[in-house]
Design a protein around this motif. Structure first.
Motif, PDB file in Angstrom:
ATOM      1  N   ASP A  47      43.367 -29.767  -7.394  1.00 25.44           N
ATOM      2  CA  ASP A  47      43.420 -29.553  -8.845  1.00 25.44           C
ATOM      3  C   ASP A  47      42.133 -29.981  -9.546  1.00 25.44           C
ATOM      4  N   ASN A  66      47.346 -27.834  -4.974  1.00 24.69           N
ATOM      5  CA  ASN A  66      48.186 -26.766  -5.529  1.00 24.69           C
ATOM      6  C   ASN A  66      48.250 -25.592  -4.568  1.00 24.69           C
ATOM      7  N   ARG A 120      50.963  -9.998 -14.410  1.00 26.04           N
ATOM      8  CA  ARG A 120      50.543 -10.799 -13.266  1.00 26.04           C
ATOM      9  C   ARG A 120      51.669 -11.780 -12.966  1.00 26.04           C
TER      10      ARG A 120
HETATM   11  O1  LIG Z   1      47.135 -19.346 -13.862  1.00 29.82           O
HETATM   12  C1  LIG Z   1      46.300 -19.565 -12.980  1.00 29.82           C
HETATM   13  O2  LIG Z   1      45.837 -18.684 -12.259  1.00 29.82           O
HETATM   14  C2  LIG Z   1      45.790 -20.966 -12.788  1.00 29.82           C
HETATM   15  C3  LIG Z   1      46.914 -21.960 -12.756  1.00 29.82           C
HETATM   16  C4  LIG Z   1      46.471 -23.353 -12.989  1.00 29.82           C
HETATM   17  O3  LIG Z   1      45.638 -23.641 -13.796  1.00 29.82           O
HETATM   18  C5  LIG Z   1      47.066 -24.408 -12.210  1.00 29.82           C
HETATM   19  O4  LIG Z   1      47.951 -24.142 -11.411  1.00 29.82           O
HETATM   20  O5  LIG Z   1      46.669 -25.567 -12.363  1.00 29.82           O
END
Ligand SMILES: O=C(O)CCC(=O)C(=O)O
Length: 282
Positions: A220, A156, A235
């Motif tokens: 992930d 990610n 945010r």
């Molecule tokens: O919202 C976040 O900072 C984490 C995002 C998340 O869990 C993901 O991209 O798998």
């Protein structure tokens, strides 16, 4: 721990990604790119419900804590298209998913596949519980290193679209948890949606603070989530998820014909590596 934009992986980056499960790429996007992304988010920030706008799916369920999500955000305009193979991170993502099989490169597939991309806007009180972790063993999102190469199922790239510091609802990670064999004893089962939205009381969990334009690249399988926002304001971030080109879409959404028609061939094969298979016996 930080890395540099535009560079292929260094030995130190490989070591740190293996050890911790993530890297921070400072200044991955320029201020102009961040501003262009924020134009889209400004346009939709007050949306509540579930709907579509120009092939982007907008989703904001007021009864949930995750806030506004813009799925298929690579449909939202040129700047979002440029994130598909952005030079600040694309080579590193390909390196960690390990799509370096010459047979893949030579025709049938591409170097990587984006199975989901979204932008997110969260306000005060919103969060995403800690989830994932190596102990879960999910193949699609797995961390794997074998025969001298990375073979991660999902890498990610989460890019901050405004500054994300203490109280802002930063992404939380448990460094090293992509290799864990046991559930963290201070975490709770996944159905407790409101739990685990702070690093407090979770040994080993840290918040990753980012400046607007910085990218957090993580496998992930690492245990991750986002802290509950306690500050006023929003945010803003976006996530592009990369995996092997033989993967398939996470949700029941595929790129529009219009997007496929206007993308460069290189970008098209990252969002749609699959060709119509030949039917047996014609
Ligand atoms: O919202 C976040 O900072 C984490 C995002 C998340 O869990 C993901 O991209 O798998």
């Amino acid at each position: 721990m930080e890395t540099v934009p535009g560079a292929a992986c260094t030995e130190l980056e490989r070591y740190l990604f293996d050890l911790q499960g993530y890297l921070v790429i400072p200044n991955a996007l320029s201020p102009a790119e961040v501003a262009a992304c924020n134009v889209t988010l400004d346009q939709h920030q007050d949306f509540v419900g579930d709907g579509w706008h120009d092939n982007v799916r907008l989703y904001n369920d007021a009864s949930r804590q995750e806030g506004l999500v813009l799925q298929q955000v690579y449909e939202a305009g040129l700047v979002w298209e440029s994130l598909i193979d952005h030079p600040s991170w694309f080579a590193k993502a390909v390196h960690f998913i390990g799509s370096d099989d010459p047979e893949n490169f030579d025709g049938h597939h591409g170097p990587a596949f984006i199975d989901e991309c979204f932008a997110s806007v969260r306000g005060p009180g919103q969060a995403l519980r800690l989830h994932s972790g190596g102990h879960v063993g999910t193949i699609r999102t797995q961390y794997r290193f074998h025969a001298g190469k990375f073979h991660c199922g999902q890498v990610n790239v989460l890019i901050a679209l405004n500054d994300i510091g203490p109280g802002d609802g930063a992404t939380m990670v448990i460094p090293g948890s992509h290799k864990s064999n046991l559930r963290h004893p201070q975490t709770v089962p996944v159905d407790k949606r409101d739990a685990q939205t702070s690093v407090d009381g979770i040994a080993g969990a840290v918040e990753v603070h980012l400046k607007a334009g910085d990218a957090l690249m993580f496998v992930d399988a690492i245990m991750h989530g986002s802290a509950r926002r306690t500050n006023p304001g929003q945010r803003r971030m976006t996530v592009y998820r990369y995996g092997p080109s033989w993967g398939y879409f996470r949700h029941d959404m595929i790129p529009s014909a219009a997007l496929l028609a206007r993308l460069t061939p290189e970008r098209r094969r990252i969002v749609m590596p699959h060709k119509a298979p030949l039917a047996a016996n014609g």
